[in-house]
Write an enzyme that holds these catalytic residues in place. Structure first.
Site, mmCIF file in Angstrom:
data_model
loop_
_atom_site.group_PDB
_atom_site.id
_atom_site.type_symbol
_atom_site.label_atom_id
_atom_site.label_comp_id
_atom_site.label_asym_id
_atom_site.label_seq_id
_atom_site.Cartn_x
_atom_site.Cartn_y
_atom_site.Cartn_z
ATOM 1 N N THR A 1 0.859 -1.160 0.000
ATOM 2 C CA THR A 1 0.000 0.000 0.000
ATOM 3 C C THR A 1 0.904 1.220 0.000
ATOM 4 O O THR A 1 2.068 1.114 0.357
ATOM 5 C CB THR A 1 -0.896 -0.048 1.267
ATOM 6 N N ASP B 1 -9.915 -9.115 0.158
ATOM 7 C CA ASP B 1 -10.157 -8.487 1.462
ATOM 8 C C ASP B 1 -11.564 -8.757 1.986
ATOM 9 O O ASP B 1 -11.868 -8.430 3.133
ATOM 10 C CB ASP B 1 -9.912 -6.986 1.386
ATOM 11 N N SER C 1 -11.129 -2.845 4.992
ATOM 12 C CA SER C 1 -9.735 -2.454 4.826
ATOM 13 C C SER C 1 -9.112 -2.159 6.182
ATOM 14 O O SER C 1 -9.808 -1.896 7.161
ATOM 15 C CB SER C 1 -9.641 -1.209 3.941
ATOM 16 N N GLY D 1 1.066 -1.713 4.774
ATOM 17 C CA GLY D 1 1.432 -2.849 5.619
ATOM 18 C C GLY D 1 0.343 -3.857 5.902
ATOM 19 O O GLY D 1 0.455 -4.629 6.851
#
Length: 570
Positions: free
Chosen positions: A382, A424, A453, A474
């Site tokens: 990210t 996710d 998220s 991370g």
């Protein structure tokens, strides 16, 4: 200056600050931040930092600089910050007193369904949710950045895109990290013809550090967006290229899905910690909720007195982290689809209840921790960057395509990678995702739903003034990385570079592991193991690009964990 209530004109002016005001912060420190009196940028790539710096120097505001840097990073760091992904932006305006959150997270296609990543036996198949055309959610970055610029910036979109177009067209010199990334993922990426064509030489050989890397297809895509606006990406030629590529590989996303995408302006999560106001991202991010929740649990402890990264401090942090991640597994999801008990989870009363469960000298087994009963209190790759100007505007932005290089699939003719954010979601409730995070019914796959998220763009205010602008990449470690930067500054009195550089710890409930970076004392590790913690030293966590603002002076902390990171002050 641009207000969060209405766009206005902007003019830059240098602050008149005595250099003596900085001495108490920096005296005797081993790590020194970048300094400025008119603004600060901190990004994960020096080219993007320079571009954002130039925007501020030329009279643009922090949002102008953020959007320009966001598009530039999509060129220089395609593995992580990309127009084929999505993310979150926090904007704080001291003049209006408002903090707003822009949610441009990806969404599930309308033909997505709950069991799409399960086989005939009902088992979750990670290959499908991570490395297929169906791994991609509907991208939100272009719409989100364009919205931020339109409402809160002073630049027009062609002006903000110009540096990125130049970088894509003329190329840039490849740094070692870029070359190594392509070498390490060669097998995964080269299976896609469109990806092979962009990231490897015509004969299949690797690009080397020091060579120039050009992206003509991406330059053409950015030029179309500059000419025709964000609608071009969602309804024009680029949209057609996206859907052609996805459907070429049996994906379910449609042109209608792209055309229907819209970013959302939300209220940020708000909490307090030792007199500071903490603003962070609201659901579908879990980051803000759990940063506030963990801080609430620790507020009654003398963290400063216990000492930075002492065994007792780390033990208390671990216990708080476990309980927050346990709650995340059940309660967090897209608040447009599920009722997230936000007030309950961030309640100080609930935090006191959780804190009372801590054993001061013994690690709590994950088996005895589960999602709390919150109803009683109801009333990994990210990119993050932080930018602040001298007119009271601060931007904290985190965006991603999920894995390094996302799904690995480049849109042929458009030159950018598609995300694999569908991983996710909870492919099957109770089964961990790629980051070991457990998800529940609240994060099950549904059409047009945003996946949960951990991204945590955060702004801390002190007496109404912007004080700390932070966040990190991370994966599941984003929350705890951002948490520790905040605690290092507030509890331990570190300057921002020291706060960003210090060794980190992480505990996410399951698996039963207290992860630490190198730099924690062996004596401390032995004490933690004596308390029952399963300590595991692993590679560096996160890459926080952060800013601290104190008495009109700006300090930038670029995380040394990412070799290309850079902070620049004006």
């Amino acid at each position: 200056m641009v207000s969060l209530t209405a766009p206005q004109a902007f003019s830059a002016s240098a602050s008149d600050v005595s250099g003596e005001a900085t001495l108490p912060i920096l005296e005797g420190e081993r790590f020194h931040p970048e300094e400025g009196t008119r603004g600060m940028v901190a990004t994960s790539h020096y080219l993007a930092s320079q571009i954002a710096h130039d925007v501020l120097a030329d009279g643009g505001n922090a949002v102008d600089a953020a959007v320009t840097a966001g598009f530039a990073l999509a060129v220089t760091q395609p593995r992580s910050g990309n127009i084929g992904g999505g993310g979150f932006m926090l904007i704080s305006d001291e003049k209006s007193g408002k903090v707003i959150a822009i949610d441009y997270r990806e969404k599930a296609p309308s033909r997505a369904y709950r069991t799409m990543f399960q086989n005939d036996e009902g088992e979750a198949v990670s290959q499908w949710s991570r490395f297929s055309a169906n791994a991609a959610g509907v991208p939100g970055t272009v719409a989100g950045l364009a919205l931020a610029l339109d409402r809160y910036g002073t630049y027009r979109l062609p002006q903000a895109l110009a540096p990125a177009i130049k970088l894509a067209e003329e190329g840039f010199i490849i740094p070692p990290r870029f070359a190594k990334g392509l070498a390490d993922t060669r097998e995964r990426l080269q299976k896609w013809p469109s990806t092979r064509k962009v990231f490897y030489k015509p004969d299949g050989q690797l690009y080397q550090a020091g060579e120039r890397f050009r992206q003509p297809d991406l330059a053409a895509t950015l030029k179309r967006i500059a000419a025709d606006g964000p609608d071009e990406f969602y309804t024009g030629q680029t949209a057609k290229l996206i859907i052609d590529e996805i459907q070429r590989h049996a994906g379910v996303m449609t042109l209608e899905d792209l055309a229907a995408y819209e970013p959302v302006i939300r209220e940020p999560v708000h909490g307090t910690y030792r007199g500071y106001d903490i603003y962070s991202m609201s659901p579908p991010s879990s980051g803000g909720v759990h940063i506030v929740q963990i801080l609430n649990m620790l507020e009654g402890d003398d963290i400063h007195g216990l000492g930075f990264n002492s065994a007792q401090t780390i033990h208390l942090m671990s216990e708080a982290m476990k309980r927050a991640y346990a709650d995340r597994s059940q309660y967090l999801g897209d608040s447009d689809f599920v009722d997230v008990p936000l007030n309950a989870l961030t309640s100080k009363a609930y935090a006191r209840e959780l804190r009372s469960q801590f054993n001061e000298s013994q690690s709590t087994s994950p088996d005895s921790i589960g999602p709390g009963k919150v109803q009683r209190y109801e009333s990994n790759e990210t990119t993050h960057f932080s930018i602040a100007d001298d007119q009271g505007l601060a931007v904290s932005n985190t965006y991603t395509i999920n894995f390094s290089y996302g799904s690995g699939l480049v849109v042929d003719g458009a030159g950018f990678l598609l995300n694999n954010e569908m991983d996710d979601f909870s492919a099957k409730p109770g089964v961990p995702n790629a980051y070991g995070l457990i998800g529940g019914e609240a994060n099950a796959i549904e059409p047009n739903k945003r996946m949960l998220s951990s991204m945590s763009p955060t702004i801390v205010k002190k007496e109404g003034r912007n004080f700390l602008v932070t966040g990190s990449p991370g994966g599941s470690r984003i929350i705890t990385t951002t948490l520790q930067v905040i605690m290092n500054v507030i509890d331990h009195g570190m300057n921002i570079q020291s706060a960003v550089s210090a060794p980190r710890v992480h505990d996410q409930w399951l698996p039963d592991q207290l992860r630490i970076e190198a730099g924690i004392s062996p004596d401390t590790i032995r004490l933690l193991e004596g308390m029952g913690h399963h300590v595991d030293t692993q590679p560096a966590m996160g890459a926080s690009q952060s800013i601290m603002i104190d008495e009109g002076h700006f300090y930038g902390g670029a995380d040394p964990r990412r070799a290309t990171s850079s902070a620049m002050g004006l």
